[in-house]
Structures are given as structure tokens and as C-alpha cells.
Write a protein that holds these residues in place. Structure first.
Motif, short mmCIF file in Angstrom:
data_model
loop_
_atom_site.label_atom_id
_atom_site.label_comp_id
_atom_site.label_asym_id
_atom_site.label_seq_id
_atom_site.Cartn_x
_atom_site.Cartn_y
_atom_site.Cartn_z
N ARG A 239 -12.79 66.42 54.47
CA ARG A 239 -14.07 65.99 53.90
C ARG A 239 -15.19 67.00 54.06
NH1 ARG A 239 -16.17 60.44 55.89
NH2 ARG A 239 -17.78 61.15 54.45
N ASP A 240 -14.95 68.12 54.72
CA ASP A 240 -16.02 69.05 55.04
C ASP A 240 -16.63 69.70 53.81
OD1 ASP A 240 -15.53 68.39 57.62
OD2 ASP A 240 -14.63 70.30 58.20
N GLN A 241 -15.84 69.87 52.76
CA GLN A 241 -16.33 70.40 51.49
C GLN A 241 -15.98 69.41 50.38
OE1 GLN A 241 -14.16 74.30 52.61
NE2 GLN A 241 -15.52 74.90 50.93
N SER A 242 -16.77 69.45 49.32
CA SER A 242 -16.54 68.56 48.18
C SER A 242 -16.08 69.38 46.99
CB SER A 242 -17.83 67.80 47.85
OG SER A 242 -17.63 66.97 46.72
N PHE A 243 -14.82 69.17 46.57
CA PHE A 243 -14.27 69.88 45.42
C PHE A 243 -14.25 69.00 44.18
CE2 PHE A 243 -11.79 71.46 49.21
CZ PHE A 243 -12.53 72.63 49.37
N SER A 244 -14.22 67.67 44.37
CA SER A 244 -14.30 66.67 43.30
C SER A 244 -14.70 65.37 43.97
CB SER A 244 -12.96 66.55 42.57
OG SER A 244 -12.03 65.79 43.33
N GLU A 245 -14.64 64.26 43.26
CA GLU A 245 -14.92 62.97 43.88
C GLU A 245 -13.81 62.56 44.85
OE1 GLU A 245 -15.73 60.06 40.88
OE2 GLU A 245 -17.36 61.22 39.99
N HIS A 246 -12.66 63.23 44.75
CA HIS A 246 -11.54 62.98 45.65
C HIS A 246 -11.53 64.04 46.75
CE1 HIS A 246 -9.20 60.07 43.06
NE2 HIS A 246 -10.06 60.57 42.18
#
Length: 256
Positions: A239-246
Motif C-alpha cells: 500500500r505504500d505507493q498507489s499504482f491504480s485503485e487496486h
């Protein structure tokens, strides 16, 4: 064997958000991607072909829609695409890589949120996919199915579950489908085999604070055959980075 599954919601967008930079640092053996929203011929850029990995794609017929991929460090013995039914094969929703000791697949069950017709299509896909799970039980090898079910299995897998019982993704018919796979057929929810913590979500709605507040659902799974139950050694949601909503699901198996 480290296996990662991730719903990109567009591979180009995920790449721009740093997914492939992150991916090559994870020392993963197999990475399964869903919802590419691009065709293979559009992915010639070197960022989609990181050094040390063999990429395999299965496109949807429709442009900018669905599609799955598998990245493997070891060259597979075989690659299989599709499952022989239209909702899967025309929409690019299943690809499998066969290795010496195990087969790993990337799958993507459609969402039913948009309309009653979309939900009916989702349930039709589920019926046919369940048939494949049943056939797989008769095969003399181990399997790991990685992907997005667009279903939260239990109440612990969905925030505010009580208010969502009539919403696609937590309907009783969908949860019964999951129960048949895990309880009746004996497949293993690999993540829950090792990680029993609450509020372990892999998807959050698009509104601004959902991810920060951790108000989401666990819609992404690694479903393993029963003999792999004791091989699961570590399971986490990144969860440390956001690549999409998943978010990527990372699971380590003690498989030779």
C-alpha cells in the motif's frame, strides 16, 4: 516462489505511476496483471519489457478494454490463453503459464456494478469459470489462480459490509460462489492462509480519502490448490505507493 497479482486499471497508467519501477525491485518469480486496457502491439516500449522477465499477453478483442498478462522470470514450459467460452476469450480474461511444479494464471472476472446486464454477464462468467475450477481438480499438478474476482468473500473483506449486501461484489450469490471454491472444492485462499488481520483490503473507491481511511474491499486473490496450503510462507498487500485503485498482492510459496 514469489507471486504478485495486480489489477492495473490500464497498464499505461500503472506504468506512469511507477509500477514497473517497483516491480523489478520485488524479486518476484511471476507477476500477474489484469485489466490492461491495451493490446500487445501497443506495448513495445521498453518499460513494458523489464530486463530479466518474459512477458506474455492476452488481449481483449475490443480496444481499450480488459486484457491480462503474465511476466515470468523463468521461461514457462507452455502458455495457455482463454478457457473456451466467449465471455472469457473475447474479453481477454485468462492466461496461464505452466512451470515444472506448478501452473500460475492471471484472471479477471468482470464487474457487475454498472447495470443489471453487467451483473448477469458477471454471473454467467462465474458459472463457466467454476466449471474450470472443477475440471482443474482432476489434473495431476498444482495451480495458483491470481486475479480480480470483484467479490469480497467474507464480512472481514469489506468495510461497511452491512450496507453493501445488495451491491454487486457482496451479493449472496457471489459469496456462495466463493464459498463453493474454498469450502466445497477445497481450494486455498492463499492470502488468508497466512494473514488473518482485519481490514486487509486490495481496492478502494476513487473518492479522495477512501484509501487513506482504508475504506475498501479485498477483491484480488491468489487461489491455490489444496496441496499448496502449507507452502504459503508470507502474504502482504502493498500500500505504500498507489499504482491504480487496486494494490498488488505479494505471496511467497515454498515451491521448488
Amino acid at each position: 516462489m514469489r507471486v504478485i497479482t495486480f489489477n492495473a486499471q490500464g497498464i499505461e497508467q500503472a506504468a506512469e505511476n511507477g509500477f514497473f519501477d517497483w516491480m523489478v525491485q520485488q524479486d518476484a518469480d511471476v507477476i500477474c496483471l489484469q485489466d490492461l486496457r491495451a493490446k500487445e502491439y501497443q506495448l513495445d516500449d521498453e518499460r513494458y519489457h523489464p530486463e530479466g522477465y518474459h512477458p506474455f499477453f492476452f488481449d481483449a478483442w475490443e480496444d481499450g478494454y480488459s486484457g491480462v498478462a503474465i511476466y515470468t522470470r523463468e521461461l514457462p514450459k507452455a502458455i495457455m490463453t482463454g478457457l473456451g467460452f466467449e465471455l472469457c476469450d473475447q474479453h481477454g480474461r485468462f492466461i496461464q503459464a505452466d512451470f515444472e511444479h506448478v501452473s500460475v494464471s492471471s484472471f479477471f472476472i468482470p464487474s457487475g456494478l454498472k447495470s443489471e446486464e453487467a451483473q448477469a454477464e458477471k454471473e454467467a462468467f462465474m458459472v463457466d469459470f467454476l466449471g474450470h475450477f472443477n475440471k482443474t481438480l482432476r489434473k495431476r499438478r498444482e495451480f495458483i489462480f491470481c486475479g480480480t474476482t470483484n467479490i469480497a468473500h467474507k464480512t472481514v473483506d469489506l468495510s461497511n459490509w452491512y450496507a453493501n449486501q445488495t451491491v454487486s461484489g457482496f451479493l449472496q450469490v457471489e459469496r456462495d460462489w466463493m464459498a463453493e471454491i474454498f469450502d466445497e472444492m477445497g481450494y486455498v485462499d492463499a492470502f488468508r492462509q497466512i494473514n488473518k488481520a482485519e481490514r486487509q483490503f486490495s481496492w478502494w473507491p476513487a473518492y479522495n480519502r477512501a484509501r487513506k481511511l482504508n475504506e475498501g474491499a479485498r477483491l484480488d486473490y491468489q487461489i491455490a490448490t489444496a496441496n499448496l496450503r502449507k507452502t504459503v510462507k508470507n502474504a502482504q498487500i502493498y500500500r505504500d505507493q498507489s499504482f491504480s485503485e487496486h494494490a498488488p498482492i505479494i505471496i511467497d510459496y515454498d515451491i521448488g
